[in-house]
Scaffold this motif. Structure first.
Motif, PDB file in Angstrom:
ATOM      1  N   ALA A  29     -35.200  -5.576 -10.628  1.00 30.06           N
ATOM      2  CA  ALA A  29     -35.908  -5.083  -9.444  1.00 30.06           C
ATOM      3  C   ALA A  29     -36.295  -6.240  -8.530  1.00 30.06           C
ATOM      4  O   ALA A  29     -36.197  -6.130  -7.306  1.00 30.06           O
ATOM      5  CB  ALA A  29     -37.147  -4.303  -9.862  1.00 30.06           C
ATOM      6  N   GLU A  30     -36.727  -7.357  -9.105  1.00 25.66           N
ATOM      7  CA  GLU A  30     -37.100  -8.512  -8.302  1.00 25.66           C
ATOM      8  C   GLU A  30     -35.882  -9.097  -7.593  1.00 25.66           C
ATOM      9  O   GLU A  30     -35.952  -9.453  -6.419  1.00 25.66           O
ATOM     10  CB  GLU A  30     -37.785  -9.577  -9.162  1.00 25.66           C
ATOM     11  CG  GLU A  30     -39.141  -9.165  -9.694  1.00 25.66           C
ATOM     12  CD  GLU A  30     -40.141  -8.887  -8.584  1.00 25.66           C
ATOM     13  OE1 GLU A  30     -40.193  -9.653  -7.610  1.00 25.66           O
ATOM     14  OE2 GLU A  30     -40.865  -7.888  -8.703  1.00 25.66           O
TER      15      GLU A  30
ATOM     16  N   LYS B  72     -34.728  -7.275  -4.446  1.00 26.29           N
ATOM     17  CA  LYS B  72     -35.540  -7.463  -3.242  1.00 26.29           C
ATOM     18  C   LYS B  72     -35.098  -8.669  -2.410  1.00 26.29           C
ATOM     19  O   LYS B  72     -35.481  -8.804  -1.254  1.00 26.29           O
ATOM     20  CB  LYS B  72     -37.009  -7.679  -3.625  1.00 26.29           C
ATOM     21  CG  LYS B  72     -37.659  -6.496  -4.285  1.00 26.29           C
ATOM     22  CD  LYS B  72     -39.081  -6.878  -4.666  1.00 26.29           C
ATOM     23  CE  LYS B  72     -39.737  -5.850  -5.540  1.00 26.29           C
ATOM     24  NZ  LYS B  72     -41.089  -6.283  -5.953  1.00 26.29           N
TER      25      LYS B  72
ATOM     26  N   ASP C 209     -32.780 -11.209  -0.259  1.00 28.77           N
ATOM     27  CA  ASP C 209     -31.629 -11.175   0.641  1.00 28.77           C
ATOM     28  C   ASP C 209     -30.699 -12.356   0.381  1.00 28.77           C
ATOM     29  O   ASP C 209     -29.507 -12.198   0.197  1.00 28.77           O
ATOM     30  CB  ASP C 209     -32.078 -11.205   2.099  1.00 28.77           C
ATOM     31  CG  ASP C 209     -32.777  -9.929   2.507  1.00 28.77           C
ATOM     32  OD1 ASP C 209     -32.456  -8.862   1.946  1.00 28.77           O
ATOM     33  OD2 ASP C 209     -33.647 -10.003   3.383  1.00 28.77           O
TER      34      ASP C 209
ATOM     35  N   ARG D 146     -37.202 -15.642  -2.166  1.00 26.36           N
ATOM     36  CA  ARG D 146     -38.232 -14.884  -1.467  1.00 26.36           C
ATOM     37  C   ARG D 146     -39.013 -15.850  -0.586  1.00 26.36           C
ATOM     38  O   ARG D 146     -39.400 -16.921  -1.027  1.00 26.36           O
ATOM     39  CB  ARG D 146     -39.183 -14.237  -2.487  1.00 26.36           C
ATOM     40  CG  ARG D 146     -40.294 -13.431  -1.864  1.00 26.36           C
ATOM     41  CD  ARG D 146     -41.176 -12.786  -2.912  1.00 26.36           C
ATOM     42  NE  ARG D 146     -41.719 -13.703  -3.879  1.00 26.36           N
ATOM     43  CZ  ARG D 146     -42.794 -14.477  -3.680  1.00 26.36           C
ATOM     44  NH1 ARG D 146     -43.417 -14.470  -2.531  1.00 26.36           N
ATOM     45  NH2 ARG D 146     -43.223 -15.272  -4.635  1.00 26.36           N
TER      46      ARG D 146
END
Length: 69
Positions: free
Chosen positions: A41-42, A45, A47, A51
């Protein structure tokens, strides 16, 4: 990478403090002290693989606050 980015923004980050920094967030640490992270899930997120840093403010006493946490 985060420390390098903060220093590039002109923030003072003493090397002595780096030994106290941990990658885990406290909400991910359960009763037994284990860090629980949903890696898939991380990663979903992200791109470009990293992050961006969360925007913060530092007051005159040096305390850091998240902006719109």
């Amino acid at each position: 990478m985060a420390i390098k980015e903060l220093r590039a923004q002109g923030r003072e980050v003493p090397d002595e403090l780096l030994s106290f920094i941990a990658p885990g967030h406290r909400e991910n640490i359960n009763f037994f002290g284990f860090i629980e992270v949903d890696i898939e899930a991380e990663l979903a997120k992200l791109d470009d693989g990293w992050r961006p840093l969360r925007p913060t403010l530092v007051n005159e006493s040096g305390t850091t606050f998240l902006i719109n946490p």
